[in-house]
Design a protein around this motif. Structure first.
Motif, PDB file in Angstrom:
ATOM      1  N   THR A  63     113.007  70.178 -24.323  1.00 58.89           N
ATOM      2  CA  THR A  63     114.335  69.689 -23.998  1.00 58.89           C
ATOM      3  C   THR A  63     114.269  69.122 -22.583  1.00 58.89           C
ATOM      4  OG1 THR A  63     115.142  71.738 -22.974  1.00 58.89           O
ATOM      5  CG2 THR A  63     115.290  71.588 -25.372  1.00 58.89           C
ATOM      6  N   ASP A  64     115.405  68.767 -22.018  1.00 57.17           N
ATOM      7  CA  ASP A  64     115.407  68.210 -20.667  1.00 57.17           C
ATOM      8  C   ASP A  64     114.886  69.199 -19.632  1.00 57.17           C
ATOM      9  OD1 ASP A  64     116.395  65.845 -21.590  1.00 57.17           O
ATOM     10  OD2 ASP A  64     118.489  66.282 -21.099  1.00 57.17           O
ATOM     11  N   PHE A  70     105.180  66.917 -25.208  1.00 58.92           N
ATOM     12  CA  PHE A  70     105.110  66.316 -23.880  1.00 58.92           C
ATOM     13  C   PHE A  70     106.291  66.792 -23.039  1.00 58.92           C
ATOM     14  CE2 PHE A  70     102.751  63.250 -26.502  1.00 58.92           C
ATOM     15  CZ  PHE A  70     101.558  63.176 -25.768  1.00 58.92           C
ATOM     16  N   SER A  71     106.055  66.904 -21.736  1.00 57.45           N
ATOM     17  CA  SER A  71     107.130  67.280 -20.815  1.00 57.45           C
ATOM     18  C   SER A  71     108.172  66.170 -20.758  1.00 57.45           C
ATOM     19  CB  SER A  71     106.554  67.528 -19.423  1.00 57.45           C
ATOM     20  OG  SER A  71     105.984  66.339 -18.894  1.00 57.45           O
ATOM     21  N   PRO A  72     109.392  66.473 -20.319  1.00 62.33           N
ATOM     22  CA  PRO A  72     110.440  65.443 -20.244  1.00 62.33           C
ATOM     23  C   PRO A  72     110.033  64.236 -19.396  1.00 62.33           C
ATOM     24  CG  PRO A  72     111.384  67.612 -19.914  1.00 62.33           C
ATOM     25  CD  PRO A  72     109.900  67.807 -19.917  1.00 62.33           C
ATOM     26  N   CYS A  73     109.238  64.484 -18.343  1.00 60.90           N
ATOM     27  CA  CYS A  73     108.795  63.373 -17.478  1.00 60.90           C
ATOM     28  C   CYS A  73     107.620  62.614 -18.070  1.00 60.90           C
ATOM     29  CB  CYS A  73     108.425  63.906 -16.093  1.00 60.90           C
ATOM     30  SG  CYS A  73     106.998  65.030 -16.100  1.00 60.90           S
ATOM     31  N   GLY A  74     106.981  63.180 -19.095  1.00 61.13           N
ATOM     32  CA  GLY A  74     105.846  62.519 -19.736  1.00 61.13           C
ATOM     33  C   GLY A  74     104.528  62.684 -19.007  1.00 61.13           C
ATOM     34  N   ARG A  75     104.497  63.456 -17.930  1.00 62.10           N
ATOM     35  CA  ARG A  75     103.271  63.598 -17.145  1.00 62.10           C
ATOM     36  C   ARG A  75     102.424  64.802 -17.557  1.00 62.10           C
ATOM     37  NH1 ARG A  75     103.952  64.843 -12.143  1.00 62.10           N
ATOM     38  NH2 ARG A  75     106.188  65.315 -12.167  1.00 62.10           N
ATOM     39  N   SER A 126     110.208  74.130 -14.943  1.00 62.26           N
ATOM     40  CA  SER A 126     110.011  74.286 -13.499  1.00 62.26           C
ATOM     41  C   SER A 126     109.341  75.615 -13.147  1.00 62.26           C
ATOM     42  CB  SER A 126     111.350  74.182 -12.755  1.00 62.26           C
ATOM     43  OG  SER A 126     112.225  75.213 -13.178  1.00 62.26           O
ATOM     44  N   GLU A 127     109.311  76.566 -14.112  1.00 68.79           N
ATOM     45  CA  GLU A 127     108.705  77.870 -13.861  1.00 68.79           C
ATOM     46  C   GLU A 127     108.251  78.436 -15.205  1.00 68.79           C
ATOM     47  OE1 GLU A 127     109.679  81.702 -10.985  1.00 68.79           O
ATOM     48  OE2 GLU A 127     111.259  80.316 -11.581  1.00 68.79           O
TER      49      GLU A 127
END
Length: 310
Positions: free
Chosen positions: A69-70, A16-21, A87-88
């Motif tokens: 990671t973050d 999962f992404s750090p934001c959870g989305r 982010s990319e």
């Protein structure tokens, strides 16, 4: 990708992404697909929302492990680890290492712990991207690694049937548990290899050829044996339950005492990976992947809500 490739697809890894989305999933063709959980969990979701928002080729062979990671998504395949900026996601940094089966982060010193096909555990400083330690002791492939943070220990399980406990500060092996030598755990018909290991404070779960078992790490002894058919490939502690997947089309819910409480049906006939999204309360789901192009999503642990598709 054609219908034949989809038919033979297996999902080996998730994160999962750090934001959870978002959910990233890696398959046997070296692809990583990124799914939007926000869109898939929407009340107005359609079949299109259950498809990836991005798919890209990350490795020449299977993507055996994914980790977030973050800022980065880390992917591991045959001979390389790649870091992709969340982010990319099409830009990467790469490190070469023999076949990687498992990765985890040690928060204690912000290091990446990697289980390799060269029988070793490699530890990388995430600040500068340099491997700083090699833990040697296994005599065959390392299949799984995890961290026991409170005790500053790294645990590893291998094809040699051993679970090794390492002092992460000194790099020394402090204990070696040969699980297959314990009669209550041994299943010679499946072999001695250890495919999964995870910890929760003073407790360890491990399994593979031997039966999935719960161990008390202070006494280094098994306390519960779980009567599950086939080899378990990934397990986790969740509240008062143990969730585990392996050879079978179901997620097993087990009690700490050894009882198999429930087995929840899944789409793939054999399962490789399960992930709980603890990064977002709004998108708190369990996702499960295996021998299929589908990833099952559970909004409630008792039933499959829907499937994401490559």
């Amino acid at each position: 990708m054609g219908p034949v490739e989809l038919l033979h697809m297996s999902v080996f890894s998730q994160s999962f992404s750090p934001c959870g989305r978002f959910l990233a999933a890696g398959n046997n063709y070296g692809e990583i697909a990124v799914f939007s959980l926000s869109a898939a969990l929407s009340p107005d979701a359609t079949a299109l929302n259950q498809k990836p928002v991005l798919t890209f080729t990350a490795h020449e062979g299977p993507v055996f492990s994914l980790l977030s990671t973050d800022c980065h998504l880390l992917s591991a395949g045959n001979g390389e680890i790649s870091a992709w900026s969340w982010s990319e996601l099409t830009k990467k940094v790469t490190w070469n290492i023999p076949e990687i089966n498992s990765m985890t982060i040690n928060p204690r010193d912000n290091s990446l712990v990697v289980g390799g096909g060269d029988n070793n555990i490699h530890v990388m400083d995430l600040e500068n991207g340099v491997f700083k330690t090699v833990l040697q002791g296994h005599s065959d492939y390392v299949h799984c690694v995890t961290v026991r943070e409170r005790e500053a220990e790294i645990l590893s399980g291998g094809e040699d049937g051993a679970v090794r406990l390492w002092d992460s500060r000194t790099g020394q092996c402090v204990h070696c548990i040969e699980v297959y030598k314990y009669e209550v755990c041994a299943r010679p018909q499946y072999g001695k290899w250890i495919s999964c290991v995870t910890t929760d404070s003073d407790w360890m779960l491990c399994g593979g050829g031997p039966s999935l078992s719960l161990w008390h790490l202070r006494s280094l002894s098994p306390t519960s044996i779980f009567n599950l058919s086939g080899c378990q490939r990934q397990s986790t502690f969740h509240q008062d339950l143990i969730l585990t997947v392996g050879e079978g089309a179901f997620v097993s819910h087990c009690l700490l005492g050894g009882e198999v409480k429930a087995q929840i049906p899944c789409t793939p006939q054999s399962l490789n990976t399960l992930q709980l999204n603890n990064n977002s309360t709004e998108h708190r789901v369990l996702t499960v992947g295996g021998s299929s192009d589908r990833i099952d999503v559970f909004t409630n642990l008792s039933y499959r809500a829907f499937s994401l598709r490559f």
